[in-house]
Design an enzyme around this catalytic site. Structure first.
Site, PDB file in Angstrom:
ATOM      1  N   TYR A 289       0.866  -1.184   0.000  1.00 25.76           N
ATOM      2  CA  TYR A 289       0.000   0.000   0.000  1.00 25.76           C
ATOM      3  C   TYR A 289       0.899   1.229   0.000  1.00 25.76           C
ATOM      4  O   TYR A 289       2.118   1.118   0.041  1.00 25.76           O
ATOM      5  CB  TYR A 289      -0.929  -0.023   1.233  1.00 25.76           C
ATOM      6  CG  TYR A 289      -2.030   1.018   1.183  1.00 25.76           C
ATOM      7  CD1 TYR A 289      -2.893   1.105   0.088  1.00 25.76           C
ATOM      8  CD2 TYR A 289      -2.195   1.937   2.228  1.00 25.76           C
ATOM      9  CE1 TYR A 289      -3.890   2.061   0.047  1.00 25.76           C
ATOM     10  CE2 TYR A 289      -3.196   2.886   2.194  1.00 25.76           C
ATOM     11  CZ  TYR A 289      -4.042   2.951   1.099  1.00 25.76           C
ATOM     12  OH  TYR A 289      -5.016   3.908   1.048  1.00 25.76           O
TER      13      TYR A 289
ATOM     14  N   ARG B 114      -6.918   3.120   3.033  1.00 24.41           N
ATOM     15  CA  ARG B 114      -7.556   1.811   2.872  1.00 24.41           C
ATOM     16  C   ARG B 114      -6.676   0.656   3.330  1.00 24.41           C
ATOM     17  O   ARG B 114      -7.097  -0.502   3.285  1.00 24.41           O
ATOM     18  CB  ARG B 114      -7.934   1.586   1.404  1.00 24.41           C
ATOM     19  CG  ARG B 114      -9.131   2.390   0.946  1.00 24.41           C
ATOM     20  CD  ARG B 114      -9.767   1.772  -0.299  1.00 24.41           C
ATOM     21  NE  ARG B 114     -10.994   2.447  -0.657  1.00 24.41           N
ATOM     22  CZ  ARG B 114     -12.183   2.188  -0.116  1.00 24.41           C
ATOM     23  NH1 ARG B 114     -12.307   1.258   0.804  1.00 24.41           N
ATOM     24  NH2 ARG B 114     -13.257   2.857  -0.492  1.00 24.41           N
TER      25      ARG B 114
ATOM     26  N   TRP C  83     -11.566  12.699  -2.033  1.00 18.77           N
ATOM     27  CA  TRP C  83     -10.163  12.652  -1.602  1.00 18.77           C
ATOM     28  C   TRP C  83      -9.254  13.573  -2.397  1.00 18.77           C
ATOM     29  O   TRP C  83      -8.303  14.149  -1.856  1.00 18.77           O
ATOM     30  CB  TRP C  83      -9.616  11.215  -1.718  1.00 18.77           C
ATOM     31  CG  TRP C  83     -10.348  10.263  -0.844  1.00 18.77           C
ATOM     32  CD1 TRP C  83     -11.302   9.354  -1.231  1.00 18.77           C
ATOM     33  CD2 TRP C  83     -10.262  10.162   0.585  1.00 18.77           C
ATOM     34  NE1 TRP C  83     -11.788   8.694  -0.138  1.00 18.77           N
ATOM     35  CE2 TRP C  83     -11.177   9.163   0.988  1.00 18.77           C
ATOM     36  CE3 TRP C  83      -9.498  10.805   1.552  1.00 18.77           C
ATOM     37  CZ2 TRP C  83     -11.343   8.805   2.324  1.00 18.77           C
ATOM     38  CZ3 TRP C  83      -9.661  10.454   2.875  1.00 18.77           C
ATOM     39  CH2 TRP C  83     -10.571   9.467   3.252  1.00 18.77           C
TER      40      TRP C  83
END
Ligand SMILES: [Mg+2]
Ligand SMILES: [Mg+2]
Lengths: 194, 194
Positions: free
Chosen positions: A8, A14, A104
């Site tokens: 990530y 997330r 976002w």
């Protein structure tokens, strides 16, 4: 025990629900954090071109909540009856729908306006669902509680105080963060970069 | 056996996966179809103000995929190993993400443009995932196959031929529709109103 590598970006977002679940279960995992500059070269090698993914024994799995559910099952965090499992999954998807709609990439102003307009429905619903119970579903923590905490932290980092009128939901966040394995993770994780 | 009442609009959309799952398992369910004119009065009584919901023994559960997973578990349609369950859940969420982004309320032109721009990534990914296998995951049907079929029908009703270049995905739809319990449902369900 399989080997786990979470891939990530260097942020919570997330990925954090997975880091919570690994930590809760004391599962060792490699926490690979991709720099944004390196993402364009990596993206074509990732299923569907989205992070997070998790490598389990070298095989890549995508979709954070699909992986989250797998980890939550192992940890006994999916609810204690088949009906509680519906409730947990429904909360996850309701929070996730909101997370997906959050702007976002938009301006700070747009984020604030979105929250003012859209968050009261979510927050009132979640606070009503929680009621005076310590956890959303049943008499012990589930990964819906964890997911509320990690998502709320992401929102909070852009719109500070967005949930200030919902003391029960804030207290729930504190309860999640006080679980010893989660507290230990929070203490050791990298400082926020967003 | 609990009593089940599905409450949704008089269309396939997000309700049809649940009707497929009920039908596949030969579970009797009341298929309540709300007219749009009646929705404003009903909406405040529905958790989070969204359909579909399912009443199980009089208690309302929301979020179609949370209820779908409950029904899929009962039917043995969630995958045959814990890793296959991740794959099934990931496909469901990937298709669902796309379904959520589809501009349902926008013009026909906007729908077509969205499909031209966005569907190749999804369809290529799904066709590659399917490969030359009869089903997306493992050697038997899962609810990811069902969900592909019901969602594709919804897209098809607005953008006919959107998947025409993906013969394996179209053949998968035919396989789903040929399952005897699904075929029987399709024969008896109301004709499309959208
Ligand atoms: Mg969703
Ligand atoms: Mg989703």
């Amino acid at each position: 025990m399989p080997s786990y590598k979470l891939i990530y970006f260097n942020l919570e977002g997330r990925g954090e629900i997975l880091r919570y679940l690994f930590s809760y279960s004391n599962i060792d995992f490699e926490d690979r954090r991709v720099e944004f500059a390196d993402w364009p070269a990596l993206k074509p090698t990732i299923p569907y071109g989205q992070l997070p993914v998790v490598e389990i024994d070298g095989v890549i799995y995508n979709q954070s909540l699909a992986i989250g559910r797998y980890l939550a099952k192992k940890a006994g965090l999916t609810g204690k009856s088949e009906l509680d499992e519906i409730r947990v999954d429904a909360l996850i998807d309701t929070i996730d729908d909101f997370f997906s709609k959050f702007p976002w990439m938009d301006t700070e102003k747009a984020k604030k306006e979105f929250m003012e307009k859209s968050s009261p429905q979510l927050l009132a619903y979640l606070e009503k669902t929680l009621g005076n119970n310590p956890w959303f579903v049943g008499d012990s923590a589930t990964w819906a509680d964890f997911f509320w905490d990690t998502c709320a932290d992401s929102f909070e980092s852009y719109v500070p105080g967005f949930a200030k009128d919902y003391p029960k939901l804030l207290a729930l966040k504190e309860r999640v963060k006080a679980i010893p394995t989660i507290a230990a993770w929070i203490k050791k994780r990298p400082k926020k970069s967003q």
